[in-house]
Scaffold this motif. Sequence first.
Motif, short mmCIF file in Angstrom:
data_model
loop_
_atom_site.label_atom_id
_atom_site.label_comp_id
_atom_site.label_asym_id
_atom_site.label_seq_id
_atom_site.Cartn_x
_atom_site.Cartn_y
_atom_site.Cartn_z
N THR A 74 6.98 -11.83 12.10
CA THR A 74 7.38 -12.60 12.16
C THR A 74 8.66 -12.61 11.15
OG1 THR A 74 8.18 -15.31 12.10
CG2 THR A 74 6.30 -14.76 11.19
N GLU A 75 10.13 -12.84 11.34
CA GLU A 75 10.45 -12.02 10.90
C GLU A 75 10.97 -12.92 8.71
OE1 GLU A 75 15.57 -12.25 9.51
OE2 GLU A 75 14.81 -13.73 11.44
N PRO A 76 10.24 -14.20 8.50
CA PRO A 76 10.09 -14.62 7.27
C PRO A 76 8.90 -13.31 6.80
CG PRO A 76 9.87 -16.55 8.34
CD PRO A 76 10.18 -14.92 9.83
N LEU A 77 7.51 -13.47 7.80
CA LEU A 77 6.47 -12.43 7.34
C LEU A 77 7.15 -10.94 6.57
CD1 LEU A 77 3.15 -11.91 9.02
CD2 LEU A 77 4.55 -9.45 7.68
N VAL A 78 8.59 -10.66 7.96
CA VAL A 78 8.45 -8.78 7.34
C VAL A 78 9.40 -8.66 6.23
CG1 VAL A 78 10.03 -7.13 8.56
CG2 VAL A 78 8.43 -8.48 9.70
N ARG A 79 10.44 -10.10 6.12
CA ARG A 79 10.93 -9.54 4.58
C ARG A 79 10.12 -10.20 3.27
NH1 ARG A 79 16.71 -10.45 5.95
NH2 ARG A 79 17.32 -11.38 4.59
N GLY A 80 9.43 -11.09 3.66
CA GLY A 80 8.09 -11.77 2.73
C GLY A 80 7.03 -10.15 1.86
N LEU B 76 -10.85 11.46 8.40
CA LEU B 76 -10.22 10.77 9.22
C LEU B 76 -10.88 9.01 8.91
CD1 LEU B 76 -9.70 12.21 12.74
CD2 LEU B 76 -7.36 11.14 11.66
N PRO B 77 -12.73 9.53 9.10
CA PRO B 77 -13.05 7.60 9.06
C PRO B 77 -12.73 6.98 7.83
CG PRO B 77 -15.02 10.38 9.89
CD PRO B 77 -13.54 10.29 9.17
N ASN B 78 -11.91 7.78 6.54
CA ASN B 78 -11.75 7.02 5.40
C ASN B 78 -10.44 6.08 5.94
OD1 ASN B 78 -14.71 7.34 4.64
ND2 ASN B 78 -13.36 8.90 3.20
N LEU B 79 -9.44 6.52 7.13
CA LEU B 79 -8.42 6.44 6.74
C LEU B 79 -8.02 5.50 8.19
CD1 LEU B 79 -6.99 9.55 6.40
CD2 LEU B 79 -7.73 7.66 4.93
N VAL B 80 -8.70 5.13 9.18
CA VAL B 80 -8.17 3.96 9.89
C VAL B 80 -7.58 2.72 9.76
CG1 VAL B 80 -9.33 3.07 12.47
CG2 VAL B 80 -10.62 5.36 11.27
N THR B 81 -8.71 2.34 9.38
CA THR B 81 -7.67 0.85 8.91
C THR B 81 -6.54 1.06 7.94
OG1 THR B 81 -10.13 -0.42 8.25
CG2 THR B 81 -7.94 -0.88 7.53
N ASP B 82 -6.12 2.02 6.95
CA ASP B 82 -4.46 2.20 6.80
C ASP B 82 -3.97 2.48 7.49
OD1 ASP B 82 -5.47 1.74 3.52
OD2 ASP B 82 -7.30 3.43 4.54
N SER B 83 -3.89 3.48 8.62
CA SER B 83 -3.61 4.73 9.26
C SER B 83 -2.71 2.63 10.54
CB SER B 83 -3.88 4.88 10.15
OG SER B 83 -5.20 4.70 10.91
N ILE B 84 -3.49 1.53 10.84
CA ILE B 84 -3.10 0.90 11.84
C ILE B 84 -1.60 0.30 11.14
CG2 ILE B 84 -3.99 -1.50 12.70
CD1 ILE B 84 -6.92 0.14 13.14
N ALA B 85 -1.67 -0.24 10.01
CA ALA B 85 -1.12 -0.83 8.97
C ALA B 85 0.09 -0.83 9.38
CB ALA B 85 -1.95 -1.03 7.76
N ILE B 86 -0.16 1.47 8.73
CA ILE B 86 0.54 1.50 8.75
C ILE B 86 1.69 2.09 9.82
CG2 ILE B 86 2.25 4.26 8.22
CD1 ILE B 86 0.16 4.07 5.86
N ALA B 87 1.23 1.94 10.84
CA ALA B 87 1.73 2.11 12.43
C ALA B 87 2.78 0.92 12.34
CB ALA B 87 0.34 2.68 13.26
N VAL B 88 2.21 -0.41 12.21
CA VAL B 88 1.88 -1.06 13.34
C VAL B 88 3.09 -1.78 12.33
CG1 VAL B 88 2.15 -3.98 13.24
CG2 VAL B 88 0.06 -2.41 13.53
N VAL B 89 3.40 -2.05 10.41
CA VAL B 89 4.76 -1.93 10.07
C VAL B 89 5.80 -0.68 10.65
CG1 VAL B 89 5.46 -1.96 7.95
CG2 VAL B 89 3.34 -2.65 7.87
N GLY B 90 5.71 0.18 10.52
CA GLY B 90 6.69 1.29 10.74
C GLY B 90 7.50 0.81 12.42
N PHE B 91 6.43 0.83 13.30
CA PHE B 91 7.08 0.37 14.69
C PHE B 91 7.80 -1.01 14.00
CE2 PHE B 91 6.75 -2.22 18.51
CZ PHE B 91 7.35 -2.01 19.32
N SER B 92 7.12 -2.21 13.67
CA SER B 92 7.77 -3.21 13.09
C SER B 92 9.67 -3.23 12.81
CB SER B 92 7.32 -4.61 12.55
OG SER B 92 6.97 -4.13 11.15
N MET B 93 9.23 -2.03 11.53
CA MET B 93 10.79 -2.21 11.35
C MET B 93 11.94 -1.34 11.62
SD MET B 93 10.69 -2.97 7.57
CE MET B 93 9.30 -2.65 6.74
N GLY B 94 11.36 -0.59 12.75
CA GLY B 94 11.95 0.57 13.24
C GLY B 94 12.32 -0.50 14.85
#
Length: 747
Positions: A215-221, A345-363
Motif C-alpha cells: 500500500t502507498e503508506p507502506l511504500v512511502r514509509g 543462489l541458496p544464500n540469496l533467495v530471500t533477498d531476491s524476493i524482496a528486491i523483486a517485489v520492491v523494484g516492481f512496486s516502484m515501477g
Amino acid sequence: MEQHVTPCEDAPPPLMYRVERPVFDEAYLHTQLLHPRERSPKTIRQRLAQQLHCSSERAKAIALSFLPILTWLPSYPVKEYLFGDLVSGLSTGVMQLPQGLAYAMLAAVPPVYGLYSSFYPVLLYTFFGTSRHISIGTFAVISLMIGGVVVREAPDSMFTIQALNGTATNTTVFIDTEARDARRVHVAVVLTTLVGVIQLVLGLLRFGFVAIYLTEPLVRGFTTAAAVHVFISQLKYLLGIQTPRFSGPLSALYSVTAVFSDITSTNVTTLIVGGVCMVVLYCVKDLNERFKKKLPVPIPGEIIVVMVSTGISYGLSLSENYQVDVVRTIPSGLLPPAIPDFSLLPNLVTDSIAIAVVGFSMGISLAKIFALKHGYSVDGNQELIALGLCNFVSSFFHTFAITCSMSRSLVQESTGGNTQIAGLLASMVVLLVVVAIGFVFQPLPQTALAAIIMVNLLGMFKQFRDIPALWRTSKIELAIWLVAFVASVLLGLDLGLLVALGFAILSVIYRTQSPKSVILGQVLDTGLYCDVDEYEKAAECTGIKIFHSNSSIYFANSDLYLNALKEKTGVDPVHLQAIRKARKRKLKKESAERESQNHKSPQKMSAVVKLDVELGVTHEVVAGGGSQNHLGVQGNGQVAETHTESDSEETRFLEPLCPVHTLILDWTPVNFIDSVGAKAIKLVIKEYAAVDVCVFIAGCSRTLLAELRTLQFFTGVVTPEMVFPTVHDAVLHCRRRTAPPTITAIQ
C-alpha cells in the motif's frame, strides 16, 4: 400576510422514482422470477483445450502483448514526437551518467558497473515495456538493498592480507580490493539473475496483482527509511573517512556510530568539495523547480557538477596532493557476456524476493501515475515480464538489479518525452560514454557522487510531511507508515519490508474485526434506511430492529458480529431465556401456593362452587385473590368460551419478553461468508426463535447467496423465505406479519 414562493419556471421537474411490485423473498426470486441458467460444468480437457487453442489472431495478440513496441512503433508520428523524444532522451541520458556512477557505490561495486546497468536494461525495456514515460535504470533504494546483500556475502574481513614490514614481528594488514570487488560483482550479478527470474515467472503466471499488498503508506514509509540508510551510507564519502560497511539489523546505528567515532580524521578538502557540490546541486534544482515553465530543458546540475569537479580534481591532483578518494579506473568498452556463478543462489533467495517485489512496486506505481496523466494504460503483468527480462538478460553482461527512477522519470516526462524512444536515446548516450570517453571520469571525486546522491534524496525526505496529513485522515495508515519506517531503519530494508507487510495485513484483519455497527431507521415516506444515531429523519420501525455492520462474516469476526448484534439491538436471547425460566419458576410457585390454600379451606370453596353452579357459572381463584369467568350464559343465550387454569398460566407465561419481535440483518456490505460464519448465524437465528424473535436477512448479493447455498445454509430453521432482496422488502413483510387481523362485522 402570506407570501407564496413560485418555483423558477426554468427549473426542471424533479425526477420521480415510482415502483409498485409485490414484496419479494429469495424463494420466489430464485424459483419464479430469475430462472437461473443451467450450465453444464466443463471438464478439465475442455478447459485446457479452451486455454491452449491456437489461431492466427491469438498468436498475433500474444506477440503484441509480449512485444508492446509492435503496437505503437509502426504508427509512430515522427514529426510530432521525434523532437520531444530526442530532447528528453539527451536530458535523461546526461542525468543517468552521474547517477549510474553514484548508485554503483551504493551497490558496493565499482562505478563502471553502474554505467553497464544504465545501458542494457534501458535498451531492453524499450521493446518489452508498456510505460512510455518511466526511466529504467539504477535507483537508490534497490542499489542500497543490493549493497547490503553484497557486503554481507563478501565482507572486507574475507580479503584481509598481512604483509611483513622487514621483520617477522611487524606486519601490515590491508585489503585486497581487486579480489573483493570481483567477488562483490559476482554476488550482485547472481542476485540480479535471481531477481529477474522471479519477476519473469511472476509475470508469466499473471501475478501482477502482488503490488497491491504494498500500500502507498507502506511504500512511502519504506522509501523514506531507505533514504535514511542511503544518507548514512554516504556520510563517510562526504567526510573522506574510512569506516567499515555494516549490514543487517541495527546497521544504520552501527554506521552512524562508526562515522562519529572517527569524525576527527575528516579530510577537510573532501568535505569542502562535497559541500560545494551539494550547494550547487541544491541551487540548480531549486531554479529548475521555480522556472520549470519557462525553461525548455532543465539545467543538468548533476552533469555540470561531475564535469567541473572532475576538471578541478584532475587539475589540482586532489588524489595525490590532498588524499581525496576518486573513481579511478573506468575500463573502456563493454565486457563480454559471462555465465553467473550459480553456487551463490541458496544464500540469496530471500533477498531476491524482496528486491523483486520492491523494484516492481516502484515501477508499476510510477507507470500508473504517468499513464493516468497522459491517457493510456499499462499492463502490470507485462511490466513484470519486462523488468524480469531486463534484469535476467542484463545480468549476463555484468549489471546489477534495476527499476525505474523517480527523478529521471520526472525529467523524461517534463522535457517532452512521448514514447520509449526517449529511453532508447538515453541508453545511447550512456553507451557513448562507456565505449569512448569513460576514462574522462576517472579523476571524479567520490565525494561529488555522494553529494549527487544526498541531494537527490530531498524528494524522499519530503515524505515526512505524510505524518501530519495521515494523522488528520487515517490513524491506521499512519501506523503502517511509521512501522514501515522504524522497522526498515532499525532492522534493515529486507527485514523491515517483511515486518511492514505483516503489519499491513494485520491492520486489514483489525479493520474487519472493528467494523462500524449501527441500527437503521426508515427515512419518512421513502424506502431508504439510514443510521438512526446520525440522521434525525431516520426513525426506527416499531418492534423491528435493523442491524447493519460494514464487514463480511467469517471465522475471525463471527463472534464479534454476533456480540455487536446483541449489544446494538438490546435483544440478548440468553438473557431472555433466563427471564422466561424465572417466570416459569414463579408461576409454579404461585400454583403450589394456590393448591395449598385450597386444601386448607375446602368447605368454603365447596360452598362457593355450589352457589356458582346454581347460578350457571364457574370461577377460578387467580393470583391476587381475583376471580375469572370461565363458562357462563351470555345475554343472547350463547355459551362463552371455556378456559382452564392451565390456559391462564400459559397465557401469562407467553407474554412478550421484550418489545422487539423482529430483527433484520442488513447484509448489503457483506462480501463473503465462510462455514464458521454461516453456522454462527444459523445458531443465533435458532436462539432468537426460542424467545419468539424472528430474524430476517436482507440485501444479499447473488454471489453471497450462491455461497450460502454451497454451505447448505438454507436448512433447518433457515429457509429462503427469510431472505429478502432489499431492507424495505423485509420491513414491509414484517409489518404485515405482525399486523392485527382485520375483523369484519356480519350483518
